[in-house]
Design a protein around this motif. Structure first.
Motif, PDB file in Angstrom:
ATOM      1  N   LEU A 266      -6.962  -6.610 -15.613  1.00 39.02           N
ATOM      2  CA  LEU A 266      -5.639  -5.866 -15.245  1.00 39.02           C
ATOM      3  C   LEU A 266      -5.866  -4.054 -15.743  1.00 39.02           C
ATOM      4  N   ALA A 269      -6.998  -3.030 -12.449  1.00 36.18           N
ATOM      5  CA  ALA A 269      -6.064  -3.299 -10.882  1.00 36.18           C
ATOM      6  C   ALA A 269      -5.547  -2.640 -11.152  1.00 36.18           C
ATOM      7  N   GLY A 270      -5.238  -1.840 -12.165  1.00 34.72           N
ATOM      8  CA  GLY A 270      -3.808  -0.775 -12.735  1.00 34.72           C
ATOM      9  C   GLY A 270      -5.142   0.422 -12.140  1.00 34.72           C
ATOM     10  N   TYR A 289      -1.336  -2.774  -1.749  1.00 30.43           N
ATOM     11  CA  TYR A 289      -0.743  -3.452  -3.171  1.00 30.43           C
ATOM     12  C   TYR A 289      -0.104  -4.573  -3.274  1.00 30.43           C
ATOM     13  N   SER A 292      -0.462  -8.670  -3.384  1.00 33.29           N
ATOM     14  CA  SER A 292      -0.945  -9.542  -3.973  1.00 33.29           C
ATOM     15  C   SER A 292       0.084 -10.748  -4.235  1.00 33.29           C
ATOM     16  N   HIS A 339       2.625  -1.385 -11.627  1.00 32.92           N
ATOM     17  CA  HIS A 339       2.510  -2.409 -12.371  1.00 32.92           C
ATOM     18  C   HIS A 339       2.791  -1.632 -13.686  1.00 32.92           C
ATOM     19  N   SER A 340       1.393  -0.617 -13.536  1.00 31.38           N
ATOM     20  CA  SER A 340       0.749  -0.325 -14.612  1.00 31.38           C
ATOM     21  C   SER A 340       0.721   1.390 -14.806  1.00 31.38           C
ATOM     22  N   TYR A 371      -5.367  -7.882  -8.953  1.00 34.39           N
ATOM     23  CA  TYR A 371      -3.437  -8.047  -9.878  1.00 34.39           C
ATOM     24  C   TYR A 371      -3.393  -9.925  -9.530  1.00 34.39           C
ATOM     25  N   TYR A 374      -5.148 -11.557 -12.017  1.00 34.74           N
ATOM     26  CA  TYR A 374      -4.621 -11.387 -13.197  1.00 34.74           C
ATOM     27  C   TYR A 374      -2.895 -12.243 -13.575  1.00 34.74           C
ATOM     28  N   GLU A 375      -2.553 -12.136 -12.788  1.00 30.57           N
ATOM     29  CA  GLU A 375      -1.212 -13.472 -12.939  1.00 30.57           C
ATOM     30  C   GLU A 375      -2.004 -14.226 -13.063  1.00 30.57           C
ATOM     31  N   SER A 465       5.814 -12.621  -8.537  1.00 30.27           N
ATOM     32  CA  SER A 465       5.546 -11.205  -7.523  1.00 30.27           C
ATOM     33  C   SER A 465       6.150 -11.424  -6.462  1.00 30.27           C
TER      34      SER A 465
END
Length: 534
Positions: A266, A269-270, A289, A292, A339-340, A371, A374-375, A465
């Motif tokens: 995470l 990705a952020g 972006y 994702s 998202h971050s 990202y 990560y999900e 997403s």
């Protein structure tokens, strides 16, 4: 009939207890009668009345039969965490006599699968009765599947709305902080944003405590810790039915490893967002972006064993097409948040173009892939298995979000002094209005991230997403309502495409979840023991 037996017979016929004892004559059965009726030759079995049971429980021998094998303490009834009763109330039930040689826990059939056998929240060594539902169903599996799926989607709809509202607030405040107030500290904002996730579990605990304010704190805490601990064991074993070995194994080492692994993906990705924001254009950043969603579905097939379905592929493709229309169809840069934390767009196009557009697109492309990964990793290694109730899934999602925040605060502060002394990014906290706006932005991101984790746990990474893409159109509508900025044709067309893709994907996911739950109910595999009320 003699005179002595007449009063007794009259009293018996009238239902009046007689003070004169009635003589009883035991005549042994004859040989012929015993041959005709074999049961007459056997002595009658002694049946124990409830009063005898109570006396036996108070006797030393009765208490000895209720003694735990491992702890040596009297066994208590396993507390169902959903009842919310105190321990003292549960221990007043009358005891039951059970064999103490271990045979009572053996299945009658060889292939019978055991139920959950972890310790109860009372601390007893006796396995808990985990299923309060009867196995005899008065309703069809189709009705149960539709009802359970609808209940889960109700939870998901609430957290979807909450995530969209909080993400819109985060985007607007982040744009104002960076472009209007001039506070632009990339890694510091990332650190504070992810660190704010540590507040998710305490905030949830406070809300649950207000809901259960009539319960004593000791019973409330025992019940809540029981839910978190047993759910973590389910996550590690990926099974609703824990074995004795899984139930007595501490989930702490597994959760520490999983938290470190997921948080690293995470953070990278952020961080790619902040690295690429000054290297490429706002349109490229928004378009790449948000791809994702495609990578989340691509990773779900090999990792989560999802089926390759045409309706899902078509929905994701339509959603990405809508993002491309919004990103490249308007001359003004699209306002979009990461998202971050952080944001892009929201102002006039820069006079100078991006200094290194190709490298910036590669960096944000890597971030988009990570990202999506990560999900999927969170869904695979940090979410309870299918069949878990929505209440239990929500509680554990918030707890895991706090684990990510605590890991960020305790470990990821290390780059801050390195960036400061090397001159790459001077560490400087905002002041005045920027400080208050940053607090609002970080708290909004914490609410969005917690809701997003719950949404992934209840549905799927792909649907979550695509749902996050709705914020692009919502931010444009908010700017139109609050600031009077007219909606462009590109924003309207792209927004309609994203909404259509989300609705199509929601229906596909709902139908898939309903089919899986119907199969599970037909195989007589009920849900976990925690109902929807957390």
């Amino acid at each position: 009939m003699t005179q002595e037996t007449q009063p007794a017979s009259f009293a018996a016929s009238e239902g009046i207890p007689s003070s004169t004892p009635t003589p009883t004559i035991n005549t042994p059965p004859s040989e012929a009668a015993s041959q005709q009726d074999p049961s007459a030759a056997r002595p009658r079995s002694r049946r124990t009345s409830p009063s005898n049971l109570l006396q036996a429980s108070r006797s030393p021998s009765g208490r000895q039969g209720r003694t735990g094998k491992d702890t040596g303490r009297p066994l208590k009834w396993a507390a169902d965490p959903e009842d919310g009763e105190d321990e003292d109330e549960m221990t007043e039930r009358p005891p039951m006599h059970r064999p103490t040689d271990g045979r009572s826990q053996q299945p009658l059939l060889k292939d019978e699968r055991g139920r959950l056998s972890y310790d109860s929240p009372n601390g007893s060594a006796r396995p808990a009765f985990v299923a309060r539902r009867s196995t005899f169903r008065s309703r069809s599996p189709d009705f149960d599947a539709v009802s359970a799926t609808r209940r889960k989607y109700t939870y998901a709809a609430f957290f979807l709305i909450l995530s969209l509202i909080s993400f819109t607030i985060q985007t607007e405040t982040a744009v104002y902080i960076q472009h209007e107030l001039g506070w632009n500290k990339a890694y510091c904002m990332l650190y504070l944003t992810h660190g704010s996730w540590s507040l998710l579990w305490p905030a949830q605990l406070l809300i649950l405590r207000i809901q259960k304010r009539n319960m004593s704190w000791k019973a409330f805490w025992r019940r809540h810790s029981y839910i978190v601990r047993t759910t973590a064991q389910m996550v590690e074993s990926q099974d609703l039915h824990l074995t004795n070995r899984d139930a007595h194994k501490s989930p702490t080492p597994y959760m520490i490893r999983t938290t470190a692994f997921v948080t690293t993906a995470l953070t990278i990705a952020g961080g790619s967002w902040y690295v690429a924001v000054n290297m490429t254009s706002a349109s490229d950043l928004t378009a790449i972006y948000n791809c994702s969603a495609f990578f989340a579905y691509a990773f779900s097939i090999p990792i989560l064993k999802d089926k390759l379905r045409f309706d899902k592929i078509f929905s994701v493709a339509v959603a990405i097409a809508g993002v491309l229309v919004v990103a490249y169809g308007d001359a003004k840069p699209t306002k979009h948040g990461g998202h971050s934390g952080g944001s892009v767009g929201g102002g006039p196009p820069p006079e100078e173009g991006p200094n290194n557009r190709a490298l910036g697109n590669i960096v944000i492309g890597v971030g988009s892939v990570l990202y999506g990964l990560y999900e999927v990793l969170y869904k695979k290694y940090a979410c309870p298995p299918e069949g878990t109730s929505p209440g239990r899934g929500m509680i554990f999602a918030m707890a895991f979000g706090s684990m990510i925040g605590c890991f960020t605060l305790s470990v990821l502060w290390i780059p801050l002094p390195i960036l400061h002394f090397t001159g790459i990014e001077r560490f400087e906290l905002p002041r005045g209005e920027a400080a208050w706006m940053l607090i609002i932005s970080t708290l909004s991101n914490a609410i969005f991230s917690g809701s997003f984790l719950v949404l992934i746990s209840l549905t799927s990474p792909v649907l979550s997403s695509v749902a996050a893409l709705l914020t692009i159109f919502i931010v444009a509508i908010v700017d139109w309502l609050l600031k009077g900025e007219q909606l462009s044709k590109a924003a309207i067309i792209g927004g309609v495409l994203i909404i259509a893709a989300f609705l199509l994907l929601s229906w596909s996911t709902y139908r898939e979840m309903d089919e899986e739950r119907r199969k599970r109910l037909e195989n007589d595999d009920p849900e976990s023991d925690i109902d929807e009320d957390p």
